[in-house]
Design an enzyme around this catalytic site. Structure first.
Site: not given
Ligand code: ADP
Ligand code: NA
Length: 330
Positions: A197, A114, A200
């Site tokens: 993966k 990040k 966002k």
């Molecule tokens: P991002 O990674 O898009 O910033 P967050 O960190 O807010 O999203 O993730 C919120 C939840 O969703 C966490 O439990 C994270 O592990 C899960 N998560 C995020 N992206 C994925 C993905 N591509 N596949 C599975 N789980 C995910």
């Molecule tokens: Na995440």
């Protein structure tokens, strides 16, 4: 209650949650309502680790809560609240900061990812310590299970280490939690680049399935998903990451075993698979959009759900914090 505790949090984001959030995390939140004493929160304190516009943050916090309810969280069967409504998070966060080694915190790969995206000198100290706030989030509720995607495993490991460290130094205070990760959906991949993966911040625009996109946009994204130059529909994450990702999504949303899908599409091309999955996706997001909008149209009800949730959460959090402070000599 004699049920084990579950706890998880999700950041409020602009626009909407994505399919990775839903399959990797939110779906498990919904399931664990049935078996666990479950606490779920919109983590607005985590959101300010990067710059936020106040009015947008407030709107996005409601939007996140509305989506969680639309996805199936039931305020009668779980505790849904907003992190900043429970001041104990920041309070226990400080205690955990003082228990964490600098080197230990420096090893968190989510921070590395990040902060690299932010530009190293623009990253805040808050972004650096956010995994430690997450530790406090979990320990405050004496959580047994933490439903998350694979990318959060390291933070739950840190939580276990700190819980054991505190318990060892000051006497039994915290439950040592375990990650609750469903292997098959722990990492949903970008539809355009199935080696990264879905996320966002890092996904390509066409590879990211936003749950609140227009259904026809969703269908288009699914139909233009990257596969490979072969034609055989087979689950093989090494040789066929794109097709395997589509099969995972299809299987999870419909409850059909992957082997059954392989059989169903034997001798058919990728086009058939994508057309059918596009339909499955549209059938999923269409009612999800409607329900989310219903919650957003009635902010009075939404805010009252969150206020009641905060009250329930605070009762638990305050008890843990009081015990912690007592142990520390405060
Ligand atoms: P991002 O990674 O898009 O910033 P967050 O960190 O807010 O999203 O993730 C919120 C939840 O969703 C966490 O439990 C994270 O592990 C899960 N998560 C995020 N992206 C994925 C993905 N591509 N596949 C599975 N789980 C995910
Ligand atoms: Na995440």
């Amino acid at each position: 209650s004699s049920r084990p505790r579950a706890l998880s949090g999700i950041q409020p984001t602009a626009g909407s949650f994505h399919l990775g959030n839903y399959l990797g995390a939110i779906r498990q939140y919904v399931a664990l309502q049935e078996t666990h004493d479950a606490f779920y929160m919109v983590v607005d304190l985590h959101a300010i680790t990067v710059p936020q516009d106040p009015a947008e943050l407030r709107a996005n916090t409601r939007l996140a809560a509305a989506q969680l309810l639309a996805a199936g969280l039931d305020p009668e069967r779980c505790t849904l609240f907003v992190q900043s409504h429970v001041p104990e998070h920041a309070q226990l966060g400080w205690v955990m900061n003082c228990l964490t080694g600098f080197g230990e915190a420096s090893r968190m790969t989510q921070f590395k990812d990040k902060s690299a995206r932010q530009g190293a000198d623009r990253a805040t100290v808050g972004l650096f310590t956010y995994p430690i706030l997450q530790v406090a989030d979990i320990l405050l509720y004496q959580a047994d299970a933490v439903p998350v995607g694979e990318d959060q495993r390291q933070h739950v490991e840190l939580t276990r280490d700190l819980a054991e460290r505190f318990n060892g130094r000051f006497g039994r205070t915290f439950t040592v939690p375990a990650p609750y990760i469903v292997k098959e959906v722990a990492k949903i991949y970008d539809l355009q680049d199935p080696t990264i993966k879905m996320s966002k911040s890092a996904s390509t625009p066409k590879g990211l399935i936003n749950l609140l996109d227009e259904p026809k946009t969703t269908a288009k994204k699914v139909k233009s998903a990257v596969t490979d130059t072969d034609t055989v529909i087979r689950f093989d994450t090494e040789e066929k990451p794109g097709v395997s990702n589509l099969l995972t999504i299809y299987s999870t949303l419909t409850g059909t075993a992957i082997a059954d899908l392989e059989q169903k599409y034997e001798g058919k091309g990728y086009g058939a698979l994508k057309t059918d999955l596009a339909e499955v996706m549209v059938d999923f997001v269409t009612p999800f959009r409607t329900r989310t909008q219903e919650y957003l149209d009635d902010t009075e009800t939404l805010d009252s759900i969150l206020a009641k949730g905060a009250e329930k959460a605070r009762a638990v959090a305050a008890e843990t914090l009081a015990d912690t402070y007592d142990k520390l000599g405060f």
